[in-house]
Design a protein around this motif. Structure first.
Motif, mmCIF file in Angstrom:
data_model
loop_
_atom_site.group_PDB
_atom_site.id
_atom_site.type_symbol
_atom_site.label_atom_id
_atom_site.label_comp_id
_atom_site.label_asym_id
_atom_site.label_seq_id
_atom_site.Cartn_x
_atom_site.Cartn_y
_atom_site.Cartn_z
ATOM 1 N N TRP A 93 0.843 -1.162 0.000
ATOM 2 C CA TRP A 93 0.000 0.000 0.000
ATOM 3 C C TRP A 93 0.878 1.211 0.000
ATOM 4 O O TRP A 93 1.046 1.902 0.988
ATOM 5 C CB TRP A 93 -0.958 -0.038 1.195
ATOM 6 N N GLY A 94 1.466 1.484 -1.143
ATOM 7 C CA GLY A 94 2.348 2.630 -1.265
ATOM 8 C C GLY A 94 2.727 2.912 -2.706
ATOM 9 O O GLY A 94 2.284 2.235 -3.631
ATOM 10 N N TRP A 95 3.539 3.925 -2.868
ATOM 11 C CA TRP A 95 4.029 4.346 -4.183
ATOM 12 C C TRP A 95 5.536 4.519 -4.117
ATOM 13 O O TRP A 95 6.068 5.039 -3.134
ATOM 14 C CB TRP A 95 3.427 5.702 -4.581
ATOM 15 N N THR A 96 6.236 4.111 -5.172
ATOM 16 C CA THR A 96 7.627 4.526 -5.341
ATOM 17 C C THR A 96 7.629 5.473 -6.532
ATOM 18 O O THR A 96 6.998 5.197 -7.558
ATOM 19 C CB THR A 96 8.576 3.334 -5.610
ATOM 20 N N MET A 97 8.312 6.588 -6.350
ATOM 21 C CA MET A 97 8.310 7.617 -7.380
ATOM 22 C C MET A 97 9.722 8.191 -7.475
ATOM 23 O O MET A 97 10.327 8.533 -6.461
ATOM 24 C CB MET A 97 7.312 8.717 -6.988
ATOM 25 N N THR A 113 2.939 2.345 -13.370
ATOM 26 C CA THR A 113 2.678 0.907 -13.422
ATOM 27 C C THR A 113 2.398 0.407 -12.015
ATOM 28 O O THR A 113 2.414 1.186 -11.056
ATOM 29 C CB THR A 113 3.872 0.147 -14.058
ATOM 30 N N SER A 114 2.116 -0.884 -11.885
ATOM 31 C CA SER A 114 1.833 -1.475 -10.585
ATOM 32 C C SER A 114 2.615 -2.770 -10.427
ATOM 33 O O SER A 114 2.829 -3.499 -11.395
ATOM 34 C CB SER A 114 0.335 -1.759 -10.449
ATOM 35 N N LYS A 115 2.999 -3.049 -9.211
ATOM 36 C CA LYS A 115 3.746 -4.257 -8.910
ATOM 37 C C LYS A 115 2.803 -5.440 -8.662
ATOM 38 O O LYS A 115 3.184 -6.585 -8.851
ATOM 39 C CB LYS A 115 4.605 -4.022 -7.671
ATOM 40 N N ASP A 116 1.551 -5.186 -8.235
ATOM 41 C CA ASP A 116 0.703 -6.282 -7.789
ATOM 42 C C ASP A 116 -0.714 -6.264 -8.366
ATOM 43 O O ASP A 116 -1.067 -7.119 -9.148
ATOM 44 C CB ASP A 116 0.653 -6.320 -6.256
ATOM 45 N N VAL A 156 -0.228 12.384 -3.811
ATOM 46 C CA VAL A 156 -0.564 11.277 -4.709
ATOM 47 C C VAL A 156 -1.306 10.241 -3.880
ATOM 48 O O VAL A 156 -0.835 9.839 -2.817
ATOM 49 C CB VAL A 156 0.707 10.662 -5.341
ATOM 50 N N GLN A 157 -2.475 9.831 -4.374
ATOM 51 C CA GLN A 157 -3.319 8.882 -3.663
ATOM 52 C C GLN A 157 -3.844 7.821 -4.613
ATOM 53 O O GLN A 157 -3.969 8.059 -5.812
ATOM 54 C CB GLN A 157 -4.529 9.602 -3.057
ATOM 55 N N LEU A 168 -4.089 4.386 3.427
ATOM 56 C CA LEU A 168 -2.746 4.863 3.766
ATOM 57 C C LEU A 168 -1.854 5.007 2.541
ATOM 58 O O LEU A 168 -0.696 5.411 2.663
ATOM 59 C CB LEU A 168 -2.096 3.893 4.754
ATOM 60 N N MET A 169 -2.367 4.676 1.364
ATOM 61 C CA MET A 169 -1.566 4.668 0.141
ATOM 62 C C MET A 169 -1.422 6.086 -0.409
ATOM 63 O O MET A 169 -2.110 6.476 -1.357
ATOM 64 C CB MET A 169 -2.198 3.728 -0.888
ATOM 65 N N LYS A 170 -0.524 6.849 0.205
ATOM 66 C CA LYS A 170 -0.303 8.248 -0.177
ATOM 67 C C LYS A 170 1.186 8.531 -0.232
ATOM 68 O O LYS A 170 1.983 7.910 0.466
ATOM 69 C CB LYS A 170 -0.921 9.195 0.859
#
Length: 181
Positions: A93-97, A113-116, A156-157, A168-170
């Motif tokens: 539940w997160g972002w890498t940027m 893109t997404s990992k999962d 970013v959400q 919590l994904m912000k």
């Protein structure tokens, strides 16, 4: 003028036209006609149907073109002419940027893109309003172009429910004024 302000009167005109056609057909139903009048009426009905159908097709094509020609989806299979590129990957539940800072006034290409699982990458301005969004999908990279007009911290959400940690994904992306980067 919004699309709704155009569509509503057109819908009412369409309803009125259909109602008038029904009234005409009902008024003519009791009249006795000979074979020649019946053939002529059938021919006239077919001509009217053809014109009505053609008008609908032209109207739908024109309406689609007018409403979607400015739809802001960049080409996904070619290099974009952006000043900056930000690579984004969503995960539960997160972002890498990378990078997390961009400059005001420059066109930024987000490669998302997404990992999962599917996530919805949404950027909120400092005032709390959404400014841009796209899908983050595993195995596919969506490109989003955006030009930031104001400096500040943008949130970013994820907008697509992706499990218990979804809220919590912000993360934050910082937009610097020219020369501060």
């Amino acid at each position: 003028m919004t699309v709704q302000n155009v569509v509503w009167p057109l819908a009412l005109l369409g309803i009125a036209a259909v109602a008038l056609i029904f009234i005409f057909v009902i008024s003519q139903a009791r009249r006795v006609a000979n074979a020649q009048e019946t053939r002529q009426a059938a021919h006239t009905a077919h001509v009217i149907q053809a014109w009505f159908f053609g008008t609908l097709v032209v109207g739908f094509v024109l309406g689609t073109w007018l409403t979607l020609r400015h739809f802001p989806i960049p080409q996904q299979r070619q290099a974009l002419q952006a000043d900056q590129v930000v690579d984004v990957e969503g995960f539960m539940w997160g972002w890498t940027m990378q990078p997390t800072k961009v400059q005001i006034g420059q066109v930024v290409e987000f490669r998302v893109t997404s990992k999962d699982v599917n996530h919805d990458f949404a950027i909120y301005g400092p005032d709390g309003n959404i400014v841009a969004q796209t899908q983050a999908m595993p195995g596919f990279t969506n490109k989003l172009l955006y030009q930031f007009e104001k400096a500040g911290a943008y949130t970013v959400q994820c907008l697509e429910y992706c499990g218990v940690g979804h809220g919590l994904m912000k993360t934050t992306i910082t937009v610097d004024a020219a020369g501060e980067h």
